[in-house]
Write a protein that holds these residues in place. Structure first.
Motif, PDB file in Angstrom:
ATOM      1  N   ALA A   1      46.271  38.387  45.611  1.00 34.27           N
ATOM      2  CA  ALA A   1      47.032  37.767  46.331  1.00 34.27           C
ATOM      3  C   ALA A   1      47.183  36.936  46.625  1.00 34.27           C
ATOM      4  O   ALA A   1      47.778  36.438  46.656  1.00 34.27           O
ATOM      5  CB  ALA A   1      46.581  39.166  47.801  1.00 34.27           C
ATOM      6  N   SER A   2      45.650  35.952  47.271  1.00 34.34           N
ATOM      7  CA  SER A   2      45.466  35.019  47.364  1.00 34.34           C
ATOM      8  C   SER A   2      46.838  34.029  46.294  1.00 34.34           C
ATOM      9  O   SER A   2      47.408  33.034  46.915  1.00 34.34           O
ATOM     10  CB  SER A   2      44.387  34.489  47.490  1.00 34.34           C
ATOM     11  N   MET A   3      46.194  34.141  44.943  1.00 37.58           N
ATOM     12  CA  MET A   3      46.841  33.397  44.589  1.00 37.58           C
ATOM     13  C   MET A   3      48.248  33.409  43.737  1.00 37.58           C
ATOM     14  O   MET A   3      48.971  32.263  44.566  1.00 37.58           O
ATOM     15  CB  MET A   3      45.737  34.244  43.065  1.00 37.58           C
ATOM     16  N   LEU A   4      48.726  34.911  44.307  1.00 36.76           N
ATOM     17  CA  LEU A   4      50.159  35.044  43.662  1.00 36.76           C
ATOM     18  C   LEU A   4      50.894  34.542  45.192  1.00 36.76           C
ATOM     19  O   LEU A   4      51.827  34.098  45.855  1.00 36.76           O
ATOM     20  CB  LEU A   4      50.612  36.564  44.437  1.00 36.76           C
TER      21      LEU A   4
ATOM     22  N   ILE B   1      54.542  35.067  46.688  1.00 37.54           N
ATOM     23  CA  ILE B   1      55.080  36.716  46.273  1.00 37.54           C
ATOM     24  C   ILE B   1      54.247  37.264  47.260  1.00 37.54           C
ATOM     25  O   ILE B   1      52.709  37.015  47.702  1.00 37.54           O
ATOM     26  CB  ILE B   1      54.498  36.589  44.752  1.00 37.54           C
ATOM     27  N   GLN B   2      54.998  38.163  48.451  1.00 37.10           N
ATOM     28  CA  GLN B   2      53.954  38.651  49.146  1.00 37.10           C
ATOM     29  C   GLN B   2      53.283  39.958  48.570  1.00 37.10           C
ATOM     30  O   GLN B   2      53.741  41.271  48.722  1.00 37.10           O
ATOM     31  CB  GLN B   2      54.671  39.082  50.825  1.00 37.10           C
ATOM     32  N   ILE B   3      51.971  40.489  48.317  1.00 33.17           N
ATOM     33  CA  ILE B   3      51.406  41.958  48.820  1.00 33.17           C
ATOM     34  C   ILE B   3      50.852  42.026  49.443  1.00 33.17           C
ATOM     35  O   ILE B   3      49.909  40.927  50.071  1.00 33.17           O
ATOM     36  CB  ILE B   3      50.748  41.201  46.979  1.00 33.17           C
TER      37      ILE B   3
ATOM     38  N   GLY C   1      39.744  43.520  32.150  1.00 33.86           N
ATOM     39  CA  GLY C   1      41.133  42.895  33.106  1.00 33.86           C
ATOM     40  C   GLY C   1      41.169  43.488  34.851  1.00 33.86           C
ATOM     41  O   GLY C   1      41.435  43.080  35.238  1.00 33.86           O
ATOM     42  N   LEU C   2      39.575  43.586  34.775  1.00 31.35           N
ATOM     43  CA  LEU C   2      39.172  43.860  36.196  1.00 31.35           C
ATOM     44  C   LEU C   2      38.340  42.327  36.978  1.00 31.35           C
ATOM     45  O   LEU C   2      37.490  42.260  37.393  1.00 31.35           O
ATOM     46  CB  LEU C   2      37.526  44.241  36.765  1.00 31.35           C
ATOM     47  N   THR C   3      39.549  42.103  36.707  1.00 30.84           N
ATOM     48  CA  THR C   3      39.581  40.074  37.487  1.00 30.84           C
ATOM     49  C   THR C   3      40.683  40.036  38.592  1.00 30.84           C
ATOM     50  O   THR C   3      41.419  40.203  38.297  1.00 30.84           O
ATOM     51  CB  THR C   3      39.705  39.057  36.190  1.00 30.84           C
ATOM     52  N   PRO C   4      40.529  38.791  39.357  1.00 29.56           N
ATOM     53  CA  PRO C   4      41.877  38.656  40.283  1.00 29.56           C
ATOM     54  C   PRO C   4      43.092  37.841  39.190  1.00 29.56           C
ATOM     55  O   PRO C   4      44.160  38.444  39.078  1.00 29.56           O
ATOM     56  CB  PRO C   4      41.609  36.937  40.609  1.00 29.56           C
ATOM     57  N   GLU C   5      42.553  37.393  37.660  1.00 28.62           N
ATOM     58  CA  GLU C   5      44.021  37.271  37.047  1.00 28.62           C
ATOM     59  C   GLU C   5      44.508  38.103  36.344  1.00 28.62           C
ATOM     60  O   GLU C   5      45.339  38.660  36.282  1.00 28.62           O
ATOM     61  CB  GLU C   5      43.593  36.131  35.622  1.00 28.62           C
ATOM     62  N   GLY C   6      43.514  39.590  36.045  1.00 22.34           N
ATOM     63  CA  GLY C   6      43.583  40.367  35.350  1.00 22.34           C
ATOM     64  C   GLY C   6      44.540  41.130  36.176  1.00 22.34           C
ATOM     65  O   GLY C   6      45.860  42.046  35.867  1.00 22.34           O
TER      66      GLY C   6
ATOM     67  N   ILE D   1      50.118  42.561  38.034  1.00 22.50           N
ATOM     68  CA  ILE D   1      51.173  42.342  39.671  1.00 22.50           C
ATOM     69  C   ILE D   1      52.557  42.233  38.821  1.00 22.50           C
ATOM     70  O   ILE D   1      53.653  42.168  39.347  1.00 22.50           O
ATOM     71  CB  ILE D   1      50.577  41.501  40.530  1.00 22.50           C
ATOM     72  N   ARG D   2      52.386  41.193  38.430  1.00 24.46           N
ATOM     73  CA  ARG D   2      53.833  40.653  37.707  1.00 24.46           C
ATOM     74  C   ARG D   2      54.996  41.769  36.715  1.00 24.46           C
ATOM     75  O   ARG D   2      55.693  41.626  36.548  1.00 24.46           O
ATOM     76  CB  ARG D   2      53.393  39.222  36.556  1.00 24.46           C
TER      77      ARG D   2
END
Lengths: 325, 306
Positions: free
Chosen positions: A220-223, A228-230, A308-313, A318-319
């Motif tokens: 969420a912080s990356m986005l 993008i508000q998650i 894929g259980l990572t922030p990037e995953g 989300i995308r």
């Protein structure tokens, strides 16, 4: 020569939290205040979650040896005699091996046993499929009268330990290692059956539990940097489930991603889907977790990356969810 | 019914006459038939095998308080073989733990008295059961609690002999001696029968006492229908403060007291007598010098046909 594999130790519960307390220290402190608290463990009384208590109150610790089912029923007998037993169990063997003792001896009888199911999810994954604890949400949520909670860091663990202490029925704690990095600055205020909100957002909501909430929060912080508000909800209660928060997320953001270190069959995502379907909430739902197959065996971090259980995953999920029509 | 008043403490090893206890066990069998009659289905034969044991425990051996099922100093009783719960209900009603008219609703929708014991619906049930193999472990928890609370109550657990097939029983057997629980008494109803055949032909459990002894228990065999032998075994239990748990292996007959159930006990594990058999039963046989040396009538129901 290879490198030593440092993926697991019995340090669960050693990490210090505010005020110098770890989960183990907090349990010992509760034991100082409450003579009705006892600890039951199958060859785990020396593990840090239990060890401080054991040093201070040895007469109230019963190590049953490597006999998990017996430990559960012994705890139920103590609970029926006026005690609040905390049973420390390994995640891979607690719900799965002792489902029937939990159902018949604690839930059916409505006795105040607290199961500290530590090293859940993939915490011990290096040791093989036998040590993967990825079915426990499904099992425990199907047991009537059982409360299921999942602390995500030592602070939320303390909040849940204390707030459920006088709950009349049994409580199952799904704990990863017990010494995850801090997520909450202080001890959060938790209410029975309610999620904790970590982040506001209008575009989508992530509902995650346990370790997964750390990756969700980072995602969420990356986005946020891209505008993008998650929203991020920490599912510290898995049963009762926060249906109101799920529906609110559906109505306000229209898109929900669930994330869990658990089989996608019967886990948090399944539970959220059930709430949405029963209430006719038309939100788009994406369920992210471990596939319903025998998982690979490796260090936990390698497995998290693989699945894929990572922030990037999570950012990727989300995308895709945001693109869905 | 027992001439006692609410809140009377019933001490251990009360002076109940053996003959009265023998008659009590016969009456208990009759009461069980009546209860199952009302319900339409029930566990006859495995309850009949423990009729004497239950009668001696509740009318003589255990320390209890009339009308107070939650009295903290009561001796605890756990029915590991929960399918024999129908044998408990008349004895608990006699203790004024619940109104006697509950008996007539046994087995009915929403009724408190159920086929297996439920501590949340029935006062006097110290723990629920139904899944074999759990209650000896639960009994350890209760015995440990007695130690912590410095109370001298005993915890009795009746296990079926088929229940000994369950691995958890042996986890518990190991733990009971490890924790030095002289306040724990296991009674094995060795009626020699489980669903498929004789217990030891399905999976050998013998020598039962020898196995418990090897796990650190004081274990011995008795005739589980011989009132005098039961009294002797219970009257001479070690002080609860001692450190060795006791196992009494009661050799019994599944279906004891009913000729056709003794002959085909497995058929009557779960069943219903039906109106024809019920109309002819019970028939009591008079005579002196029964096989266990009693002097009065000997209870026996004979199959009226075939």
């Amino acid at each position: 020569m290879g490198e030593a594999v440092d993926v697991f130790s019995f340090t669960a519960g050693e990490a210090e939290v505010d005020g110098g307390e770890s989960i183990g220290a907090a349990l010992a402190k509760l034991g100082d205040e409450r003579p009705d608290i006892v600890v039951v463990a199958p060859d785990l009384s020396g593990a840090p979650i239990a060890a401080i208590f054991a040093a201070r109150h040895p007469e109230r610790v019963f190590d049953c040896g490597i006999a998990e089912c017996n430990a559960m029923s012994v705890a139920a007998g103590l609970a029926a005699s006026g005690y609040i037993p905390f049973v420390l169990q390994m995640g891979a063997f607690s719900a799965l091996k002792c489902a029937e003792q939990i159902r018949t001896d604690m839930a059916y009888t409505q006795l105040p046993v607290r199961i500290l199911s530590a090293w859940s999810g993939l915490t011990m994954a290096y040791f093989g499929t036998s040590h993967h604890a990825v079915e426990d949400i499904a099992i425990t949520r199907a047991i009537a009268g059982l409360t299921v909670v999942a602390p995500s860091d030592p602070h939320s663990a303390l909040a849940l330990l204390r707030s459920t202490l006088d709950h009349p029925g049994p409580v199952f704690f799904r704990i990863a290692s017990g010494d995850e990095p801090r997520l909450y600055k202080g001890i959060p205020s938790v209410a029975r059956g309610q999620f904790l909100r970590l982040h506001e957002g209008r575009d989508a909501t992530i509902i995650a539990t346990g370790l997964a909430i750390h990756w969700a929060f980072a995602a969420a912080s990356m986005l946020e940097g891209e505008g993008i508000q998650i929203g991020v909800l920490d599912a510290v209660y898995l049963k009762p489930l926060d249906e109101a928060a799920i529906l609110e997320a559906a109505w306000e953001t229209g898109r929900i991603l669930t994330v869990e270190e658990h089989n996608v069959a019967g886990g948090l995502g399944t539970a959220v889907a059930d709430v949405l379907a029963r209430n006719g909430a038309g939100a788009k739902l994406s369920v992210h977790g471990l596939p319903d197959e025998h998982l690979l065996v490796a260090r936990p971090a390698e497995l998290h990356a693989h699945y894929g259980l990572t922030p990037e995953g999570i950012v990727e999920k989300i995308r895709t969810l945001l693109e869905a029509r | 019914m027992n001439g006692l008043h609410l809140n009377d403490v019933l001490d251990r090893n009360r002076p109940a006459e053996p003959e009265a206890l023998r008659r009590g066990a016969e009456e208990l069998r009759l009461a069980i038939i009546d209860l199952i009659d009302g319900a339409g289905l029930g566990h006859y034969s495995s309850t009949f095998s423990i009729a004497e044991l239950l009668t001696v425990l509740y009318r003589r051996t255990m320390r209890l308080k009339q009308g107070d099922p939650a009295w903290p100093d009561r001796d605890r009783f756990l029915l590991g073989k929960g399918h024999a719960a129908v044998g408990l209900w008349p004895l608990l009603a006699e203790l004024d733990y619940f109104p006697a008219d509950w008996l007539s609703d046994f087995g009915k929708l929403g009724a408190p008295l159920t086929d297996h014991p439920n501590m949340r619906t029935t006062p006097g049930v110290d723990f629920s059961s139904g899944s074999l193999g759990h209650n000896l472990s639960v009994g350890i928890g209760m015995a440990l609690a007695a130690r912590l609370q410095k109370r001298d109550y005993r915890t009795f657990v009746i296990l079926g002999d088929g229940e000994l097939h369950e691995g958890q029983v042996w986890e518990a057997a190991m733990a009971a001696s490890h924790f030095k629980l002289g306040n724990l008494v296991a009674i094995v109803d060795a009626n020699g029968s489980c669903a498929t055949g004789s217990t030891s032909s399905v999976m050998n459990i013998e020598p039962v006492a020898g196995r418990f002894a090897a796990f650190g228990w004081a274990a011995s065999d008795i005739d589980g229908h011989d009132i005098a032998a039961i009294i002797k075994a219970f009257d001479t239990l070690p002080d609860p403060g001692m450190s060795v748990p006791t196992c009494i292996v009661a050799r019994t007959l599944k279906g004891k007291g009913v000729s056709f159930m003794e002959e085909t006990p497995r058929k009557w594990h779960l069943g219903f007598l039906g109106s024809e058999d019920r109309a002819r039963a019970p028939r009591r046989k008079s005579g002196k010098g029964s096989e266990h040396g009693g002097s009065g009538r000997r209870f026996f129901i004979h199959r009226g046909r075939g």
